[in-house]
Design an enzyme around this catalytic site. Structure first.
Site, PDB file in Angstrom:
ATOM      1  N   GLY A   2       0.810  -1.210   0.000  1.00  0.00           N
ATOM      2  CA  GLY A   2       0.000   0.000   0.000  1.00  0.00           C
ATOM      3  C   GLY A   2       0.846   1.265   0.000  1.00  0.00           C
ATOM      4  O   GLY A   2       0.533   2.244  -0.686  1.00  0.00           O
TER       5      GLY A   2
ATOM      6  N   HIS B 261      -1.599  -7.632   2.532  1.00  0.00           N
ATOM      7  CA  HIS B 261      -1.597  -8.216   3.882  1.00  0.00           C
ATOM      8  C   HIS B 261      -2.791  -7.808   4.730  1.00  0.00           C
ATOM      9  O   HIS B 261      -2.978  -8.321   5.832  1.00  0.00           O
ATOM     10  CB  HIS B 261      -0.270  -7.938   4.602  1.00  0.00           C
TER      11      HIS B 261
ATOM     12  N   CYS C 181       2.172   7.420  24.532  1.00  0.00           N
ATOM     13  CA  CYS C 181       2.797   8.169  25.606  1.00  0.00           C
ATOM     14  C   CYS C 181       4.194   8.554  25.174  1.00  0.00           C
ATOM     15  O   CYS C 181       4.956   7.737  24.700  1.00  0.00           O
ATOM     16  CB  CYS C 181       2.799   7.317  26.865  1.00  0.00           C
TER      17      CYS C 181
HETATM   18  C1  LIG Z   1      -5.045   3.187   4.732  1.00  0.00           C
HETATM   19  C2  LIG Z   1      -3.712   2.545   4.597  1.00  0.00           C
HETATM   20  N1  LIG Z   1      -2.892   2.894   3.580  1.00  0.00           N
HETATM   21  C3  LIG Z   1      -1.684   2.343   3.418  1.00  0.00           C
HETATM   22  C4  LIG Z   1      -1.207   1.382   4.273  1.00  0.00           C
HETATM   23  C5  LIG Z   1       0.163   0.808   4.045  1.00  0.00           C
HETATM   24  O1  LIG Z   1       0.112  -0.427   3.399  1.00  0.00           O
HETATM   25  P1  LIG Z   1       1.377  -1.393   3.399  1.00  0.00           P
HETATM   26  O2  LIG Z   1       1.557  -1.866   4.794  1.00  0.00           O
HETATM   27  O3  LIG Z   1       1.009  -2.499   2.459  1.00  0.00           O
HETATM   28  O4  LIG Z   1       2.540  -0.608   2.890  1.00  0.00           O
HETATM   29  C6  LIG Z   1      -2.015   0.978   5.351  1.00  0.00           C
HETATM   30  C7  LIG Z   1      -1.572  -0.039   6.316  1.00  0.00           C
HETATM   31  O5  LIG Z   1      -0.794   0.170   7.214  1.00  0.00           O
HETATM   32  C8  LIG Z   1      -3.290   1.583   5.508  1.00  0.00           C
HETATM   33  O6  LIG Z   1      -4.083   1.248   6.532  1.00  0.00           O
END
Ligand SMILES: Cc1ncc(COP(=O)(O)O)c(C=O)c1O
Lengths: 380, 117
Positions: free
Chosen positions: A66, A195, A319
């Site tokens: 992502g 994933h 924190c």
């Molecule tokens: C909305 C969103 N975008 C992007 C990512 C990043 O994806 P990746 O872990 O495959 O790089 C995530 C996950 O952490 C996500 O929740």
């Protein structure tokens, strides 16, 4: 209970991947028959992913996940448009988008971060007002990973279209939870991560609508039609494709199942624990997302106590040396101070059951009561 | 630390305490309240109430445990290292917040001393 962070790989996905580690290990660029088999697998996978989101196979670029998909979408459309240097995004995007944008700002581009309302919906009016002659891209996530709010993507797409601006959406959290179709949503680019949908880590895809002027951000041997060089991660890509097909097939059943568990958990928590609020939108919400804030207690402490009971959740409270810091998403929702540090995200997966929900409700009750007993803010 | 966090000692507020120290605010996050009962210059009872993260709660508990039974002077000379030793150390990067609970104890003792001048 932390499926928005990551998911276990489905056995069917593992089974689909195994042969590509051992028997069919060719390099898809090689001309001999071993390479040919790998190339075939790649083209099959591309077709499967395309089909799952209503795209053409040639509109799918495989990436490392992502994060890379978001980077490619945003940085990729910039160079062609040197005179157009303005980007519109929102304050609640994933860091993969936000940090890419702030990097571009440091390179001389300009970015507008559109605010959201108290339920996490992007302010459409402000978004349209921020459109400029030199706006090249709007990037708004399909659904938020922390509070689960689903954005009015179609409406935003109309604005983008009217002003002839590219529109990218990060659909990492929505695939497999709600319908994701690139024509329905009317987007030019869409990010996917494997994933989060019971596929392997380190692989993803970017949908790029035909005709979009975009350049690669990784150069080399011209793999992926020149859009993303580097020998393809064939087992990973096969796994992503299998996970996408399964997610597509199971969409209705899975989302119904998750939504029932979600709604049951929320209503039971409200019944038995006072001074709690639901963060995000009551209806425009991912079927697997529950984000609650408990008054008088702090998120990290709840997380630790639940962890001891074998329940994994996440919190928007961190924190950091003598002070607590709420996540950028919770901070942008304008919660009262009383609620901002006591947030918990519970994100369900298809393998969770109603018995799991019973256990979580009971454990959460014990946890909150125990911490409230210790809290100087609570009268208990 | 985790043990101290999951089974904290001396949770509560002393009624008619001889000294009370409170530190923090909801805006910043962590709030630690420590109350003490002093008899013949000895901290006969020490209790805490804390809103905050794992470190805030476990250091509060450790501070009350260490201070209880000590003379006022001994309690005032408790150091950050004493707390860290009592907790077997803190996770990396978090040892900076350990002084917070100690500050609340010292405020409580100051409060006691002011009242008994
Ligand atoms: C909305 C969103 N975008 C992007 C990512 C990043 O994806 P990746 O872990 O495959 O790089 C995530 C996950 O952490 C996500 O929740």
């Amino acid at each position: 209970m932390d499926h928005s962070a990551t998911t276990p790989v489905d056995q069917l996905v593992v089974d689909a991947m195994i042969p590509y580690f051992t028997e069919i290990f060719g390099n898809s660029s090689s001309l001999h028959s071993f390479g040919g088999e790998a190339a075939e697998a790649l083209s099959m996978a591309r077709k499967q992913v395309a089909e799952a989101i209503g795209a053409l196979p040639e509109e799918i670029i495989f990436t490392s996940g992502g994060t890379e998909s978001d980077n490619l979408a945003i940085r990729g459309v910039i160079p062609y448009n040197t005179s157009k240097k303005h980007i519109i995004t929102s304050v609640i995007e994933h860091p993969a988008v936000l940090n890419t944008c702030s990097f571009l700002e440091s390179m001389g581009h300009e970015v507008t971060y559109v605010p959201v309302d108290t339920e996490g919906i992007v302010d459409i009016r402000k978004l349209e007002e921020s459109v400029r002659k030199d706006t090249v891209l709007i990037s708004i996530m399909h659904a938020n990973n922390e509070v689960g709010t689903i954005q009015p993507i179609k409406e935003i797409a109309q604005i983008a279209k009217k002003h002839d601006i590219y529109f990218h959406t990060d659909a990492v959290q929505t695939v497999g939870k709600i319908p994701v179709n690139v024509d329905e949503l009317d987007v030019d680019m869409l990010s996917i991560s494997s994933h989060k949908i019971h596929g392997p880590k380190g692989v993803g895809a970017l949908y790029i609508r035909k005709g979009t002027a975009i350049e690669p951000i990784i150069f080399g041997g011209n793999h992926e039609n020149g859009m993303r060089s580097g020998t393809e991660n064939i087992p990973g890509i096969v796994g992503l494709a299998k996970a996408m097909s399964l997610a597509q097939q199971r969409l209705n059943a899975d989302s119904k199942h998750m939504q029932e568990m979600r709604d049951s958990l929320i209503s039971r928590i409200f019944d038995i624990i006072p001074d709690v609020r639901l963060n995000g939108h009551p209806v425009q919400r991912l079927p697997n997302n529950i984000n609650l804030s408990f008054k008088y207690v702090e998120g990290e402490s709840m997380l630790m106590l639940l962890d001891m009971k074998g329940i994994a959740v996440s919190t928007g409270s961190a924190c950091s040396s003598k002070s607590l810091k709420a996540s950028h998403v919770l901070s942008s929702l304008n919660l009262e101070d009383d609620y901002i540090h006591g947030s918990l995200r519970i994100s369900l997966g298809r393998e969770n059951t109603m018995e799991d929900i019973d256990y979580v409700v009971e454990s959460l009750k014990e946890t909150v009561l125990k911490l409230r007993e210790m809290s100087p803010l609570s009268s208990q | 630390m985790i043990e101290e966090f999951s089974n904290p000692h001396n949770v509560g507020v002393i009624e008619n305490a001889d000294g009370v120290g409170e530190i923090g605010s909801t805006v910043d996050g962590d709030i630690i309240n420590i109350s003490i009962k002093v008899t013949n210059n000895i901290l006969e009872d020490v209790k805490f109430k804390t809103f905050g993260c794992v470190v805030a709660i476990s250091t509060s508990s450790a501070v009350t445990r260490l201070a209880k039974g000590k003379t006022v002077e001994e309690a005032l000379s408790l150091s950050n290292d004493d707390i860290l030793t009592a907790l077997d150390g803190l996770p990396e990067g978090k040892d900076r917040c350990s002084g917070f609970a100690l500050d609340a104890l010292k405020l409580a003792i100051e409060d006691y001393q002011k009242k008994n001048k």
